[in-house]
Each structure stands twice: as structure tokens, then as C-alpha cells.
Design a protein around this motif. Sequence first.
Motif, PDB file in Angstrom:
ATOM      1  N   GLU A   1      53.132 -56.815   8.279  1.00  0.00           N
ATOM      2  CA  GLU A   1      51.739 -56.651   7.856  1.00  0.00           C
ATOM      3  C   GLU A   1      51.210 -57.900   7.164  1.00  0.00           C
ATOM      4  OE1 GLU A   1      54.202 -54.563   7.291  1.00  0.00           O
ATOM      5  OE2 GLU A   1      53.641 -52.980   8.726  1.00  0.00           O
ATOM      6  N   TYR A   2      52.088 -58.569   6.428  1.00  0.00           N
ATOM      7  CA  TYR A   2      51.674 -59.784   5.717  1.00  0.00           C
ATOM      8  C   TYR A   2      51.346 -60.903   6.704  1.00  0.00           C
ATOM      9  CZ  TYR A   2      51.913 -63.876   2.673  1.00  0.00           C
ATOM     10  OH  TYR A   2      51.629 -65.052   2.011  1.00  0.00           O
ATOM     11  N   VAL A   3      52.198 -61.087   7.718  1.00  0.00           N
ATOM     12  CA  VAL A   3      51.959 -62.129   8.720  1.00  0.00           C
ATOM     13  C   VAL A   3      50.668 -61.846   9.478  1.00  0.00           C
ATOM     14  CG1 VAL A   3      52.846 -63.263  10.793  1.00  0.00           C
ATOM     15  CG2 VAL A   3      54.422 -62.587   8.968  1.00  0.00           C
ATOM     16  N   LEU A   4      50.449 -60.586   9.830  1.00  0.00           N
ATOM     17  CA  LEU A   4      49.247 -60.216  10.580  1.00  0.00           C
ATOM     18  C   LEU A   4      47.979 -60.403   9.750  1.00  0.00           C
ATOM     19  CD1 LEU A   4      50.511 -56.991  12.391  1.00  0.00           C
ATOM     20  CD2 LEU A   4      50.063 -59.225  13.430  1.00  0.00           C
ATOM     21  N   SER A   5      48.078 -60.205   8.447  1.00  0.00           N
ATOM     22  CA  SER A   5      46.897 -60.308   7.598  1.00  0.00           C
ATOM     23  C   SER A   5      46.630 -61.728   7.096  1.00  0.00           C
ATOM     24  CB  SER A   5      47.036 -59.374   6.386  1.00  0.00           C
ATOM     25  OG  SER A   5      48.137 -59.767   5.574  1.00  0.00           O
ATOM     26  N   GLU A   6      47.686 -62.557   7.015  1.00  0.00           N
ATOM     27  CA  GLU A   6      47.532 -63.926   6.494  1.00  0.00           C
ATOM     28  C   GLU A   6      48.185 -64.955   7.422  1.00  0.00           C
ATOM     29  OE1 GLU A   6      45.845 -64.765   3.900  1.00  0.00           O
ATOM     30  OE2 GLU A   6      45.525 -62.834   2.898  1.00  0.00           O
TER      31      GLU A   6
END
Length: 274
Positions: A45-50
Motif C-alpha cells: 500500500e505504501y509503494v502504491l500510494s507514494e
Amino acid sequence: MRYTRRFWYGVQCALLVQWGTPYCRRYAKERRMYLGVQLYAFEKEYVLSEPDYVFRHLAEIGYQAIEMPFLMDVHTYTKKYNLQYSALHTGPDALNDLPEIISHLQSNDCQNLCISGPLAWHDRSLSNFQKTCAFLNEKAELLKSEGIKIHYHNHDFEFKCAEDEISPFEILLEQLDPSLIQFCVDTGWLHMIGLDPVTFLKQYRHRISYAHLRDFLNGKSVALGQGSVDVASIVNELNDNSSLEWLVVEHEPEDAALEKLSVSRSYLKTELSL
């Protein structure tokens, strides 16, 4: 047109490689090996959001390539930050949808698949590994025509003896077609299962095309150089493998992933000149 000294040196090495000059052989090989990072270190989720933040910092730290643990269109970021997409890392079940995999890899300029574990992940029986080998050989043959290569990634369980005291790794070694599938060796897991990574890398050099660097301390994943794995000896051995193109750093997911990956990159640069 004026040519630089570096250009003429490269030309000389290209000509001398065929004569067996050791130094030029090494120079030519090193030009083909890239240092990457497995994005498994970050929560999906972190990679997808940032994504821009993550890819920019990995490039600034000094990594040359990224290995993705899930499908994501990364071409915009790899092009922007001069990164290569070394491989998509997935389970064998994902190959049931080859058109999707092929489309993803080709649209993102990637030619490699790292496959982890057997079909039906929790079934560690020898019969399941035999089934997996047949499945992967079939899919690898189809992927070869698309310019895509498969590399099987080990954990510790492949080396644990099952029925008749035969390990799953022996099945993989015997039944995976070496002309189609090579090994992505996770050197940290070799250490954790009690094998000597350097001895293993020497013994199976001809089957190894891709490698993961990891370090552990008391069973916990740590930055390279901070644990009990002899990373320096491993890297020295991998440097002698002329068919190895991708050397990838892997950490377990955690909140301070970028800081930890920075420590690993600094260790490789200052201690091992990578």
C-alpha cells in the motif's frame, strides 16, 4: 569525431576478451552486473500510494534496479530515475494467466521472472514439487519465445528433507530444465538453513543467473554487514560468475525500510566497492 580514453579502453577489452585476458574478462562481466533492490521491503500500500517518493530515494541511495513483488506499472518511474526493472517476483500460480504477465513485463521493459515456492504454497511434498517443475518447464518454454526468463527463488524449506530423505531442492535441480530455468539464489536463506553460501554458489555456479543478498542476526533480518552472514565472501564468489547479471538486496518489510536499505547500500559501496 573525438573518442575518449575510456571508449578506446572498452574497445580494447572487447577485442581481448576472446584471447582470455583475465582482467578484460572481469571488466566485461562487471559491466553487465547491476545492483538492485527488492521492493518487498515496503508494504504494498505504501509503494502504491507514494511511488515517486520510493523510486526517487532508491535511485538517490545508489540502487540501479528494482525487483517488484507485485504487478504495478513502474515504467514512468524507472525511466524518470534511470532505474532498470530487474524482475517481477511472484508465485508459480500467477503463470496461469500468461497473457497478463507477458503484457506487464513487456510494457515495463522487464525480461525476468523470479518464481518463489511450489504450486499450492503450503504443500511442501515432493510430488507437489515434481508437479511444479513440470508446470514451470511448460510455462518457461512459452515465455522464452517472448524473451522472458524464469529464475527459481529458494527459501529454507527447499533444503529440508521430506520423503525418502530427498529434499525438494534435489527435485528442482533434477527436473527443472536448465536451458529454460535457472536459480535465483537467496544467500541469506542458505545461511539460515545451515548451508555455506559460498560453497553452494561454487557448486551450482552453472545453474545460477540471479542472486539475492540478505543478512540475519539471531534469526532477524538486518542491514547488510550487521549480521552473521559473510556477505563479503558471497559477493566475491558472485563476482566470479560471468552469467550473473542481477544482484539484488532483500530485506523483510518494516517501517524504516529506506533507512535500512541505505545502510546496506553504503556497506556494499564502502566495504565491497559495489
